[in-house]
Design a protein around this motif. Structure first.
Motif, short mmCIF file in Angstrom:
data_model
loop_
_atom_site.label_atom_id
_atom_site.label_comp_id
_atom_site.label_asym_id
_atom_site.label_seq_id
_atom_site.Cartn_x
_atom_site.Cartn_y
_atom_site.Cartn_z
N VAL A 146 0.84 -1.19 0.00
CA VAL A 146 0.00 0.00 0.00
C VAL A 146 0.88 1.24 0.00
O VAL A 146 1.87 1.30 0.73
CB VAL A 146 -0.91 0.01 1.25
CG1 VAL A 146 -1.79 1.25 1.28
CG2 VAL A 146 -1.75 -1.24 1.32
N ASN A 147 0.49 2.23 -0.80
CA ASN A 147 1.17 3.52 -0.75
C ASN A 147 0.99 4.08 0.65
O ASN A 147 -0.13 4.12 1.18
CB ASN A 147 0.55 4.46 -1.80
CG ASN A 147 1.21 5.81 -1.87
OD1 ASN A 147 1.29 6.52 -0.88
ND2 ASN A 147 1.69 6.15 -3.05
N GLU A 148 2.08 4.53 1.26
CA GLU A 148 2.03 4.98 2.66
C GLU A 148 1.06 6.15 2.88
O GLU A 148 0.58 6.36 3.99
CB GLU A 148 3.42 5.33 3.17
CG GLU A 148 4.07 6.48 2.41
CD GLU A 148 5.52 6.69 2.79
OE1 GLU A 148 5.96 7.87 2.72
OE2 GLU A 148 6.20 5.72 3.14
N ARG A 149 0.73 6.89 1.83
CA ARG A 149 -0.23 8.00 1.97
C ARG A 149 -1.68 7.53 1.90
O ARG A 149 -2.58 8.28 2.24
CB ARG A 149 0.02 9.04 0.88
CG ARG A 149 1.38 9.74 0.99
CD ARG A 149 1.64 10.69 -0.17
NE ARG A 149 1.60 9.97 -1.45
CZ ARG A 149 1.01 10.40 -2.55
NH1 ARG A 149 0.41 11.56 -2.59
NH2 ARG A 149 1.02 9.68 -3.65
N ASN A 150 -1.89 6.30 1.48
CA ASN A 150 -3.24 5.78 1.33
C ASN A 150 -3.71 5.15 2.65
O ASN A 150 -3.71 3.94 2.83
CB ASN A 150 -3.29 4.77 0.19
CG ASN A 150 -4.70 4.39 -0.18
OD1 ASN A 150 -5.64 4.61 0.58
ND2 ASN A 150 -4.85 3.78 -1.34
N MET A 151 -4.11 6.01 3.57
CA MET A 151 -4.50 5.55 4.90
C MET A 151 -5.77 4.68 4.88
O MET A 151 -5.90 3.76 5.67
CB MET A 151 -4.70 6.75 5.84
CG MET A 151 -3.42 7.56 6.07
SD MET A 151 -1.98 6.56 6.54
CE MET A 151 -2.53 5.91 8.09
N ALA A 152 -6.68 4.95 3.96
CA ALA A 152 -7.90 4.15 3.88
C ALA A 152 -7.57 2.70 3.53
O ALA A 152 -8.10 1.77 4.12
CB ALA A 152 -8.87 4.74 2.85
N SER A 153 -6.65 2.51 2.57
CA SER A 153 -6.28 1.16 2.17
C SER A 153 -5.51 0.45 3.29
O SER A 153 -5.72 -0.74 3.53
CB SER A 153 -5.44 1.21 0.89
OG SER A 153 -5.25 -0.09 0.40
N THR A 154 -4.65 1.18 3.98
CA THR A 154 -3.93 0.61 5.12
C THR A 154 -4.93 0.15 6.18
O THR A 154 -4.81 -0.95 6.73
CB THR A 154 -2.94 1.63 5.70
OG1 THR A 154 -2.00 1.98 4.69
CG2 THR A 154 -2.22 1.10 6.91
#
Length: 168
Positions: A146-154
């Protein structure tokens, strides 16, 4: 007499279907008949899908490109599913790709239409496909990048029981 080849063998098998434990989401392996719905979801969400550098929107510029990817996938070992809600509406996509070096290890990937966020669809879909991977495909490890900026996906992965790994 002309003889033309039929569809690839994989297209003759019934699609794999998986339902979340609570029955809220239903996963069905992509078929060519799903192409228009998949394209419509991607086309309506191009900016949303591209916000963290994901290339889904770029890979599928046309309906034909979606159909072609289902009929002749670049990686035939990847399992690709449409995510549907109780009403049968396509809300997103999820896939499980076996690792080239270790067939007992795989990567989960997914996208959800912006209009379907906040309903818990993706967490349920990730959990359902993860369970399927462990219980029916004998995976030992399933991970998501996951892209570290994509908090929803995390957050989706964490809600589905995934743990953050230590960066190397």
């Amino acid at each position: 007499m002309d003889i033309e080849p039929g569809p690839p063998k994989d297209l003759l098998k019934p699609p794999i279907e998986i339902t979340s434990s609570d029955g809220v989401v239903f996963l069905r392996q992509f078929t060519p008949q799903d192409s228009e719905e998949i394209f419509g979801l991607i086309d309506n969400n191009r900016d949303h899908l591209s916000q963290f550098g994901d290339d889904t929107a770029d890979k599928y510029p046309t309906l034909e490109s979606v159909r072609e990817s289902i009929e002749h996938p670049k990686n035939p070992r990847r399992l690709r599913f449409g995510i549907r809600n109780k009403e049968g509406q396509l809300v997103g996509s999820i896939n499980l790709t076996p690792d080239d070096d270790d067939p007992k290890r795989g990567e989960i990937g997914y996208y959800l239409g912006a209009e379907f966020q906040g309903e818990g669809y993706m967490s349920r879909a990730v959990q359902a496909l993860t369970d399927y991977g462990f219980n029916h495909l004998s995976y030992k490890t399933i991970y998501g990048e996951v892209n570290e900026r994509n908090m929803a996906s995390t957050s989706v992965l964490i809600r589905a029981g995934y743990r953050p790994s230590n960066p190397s």
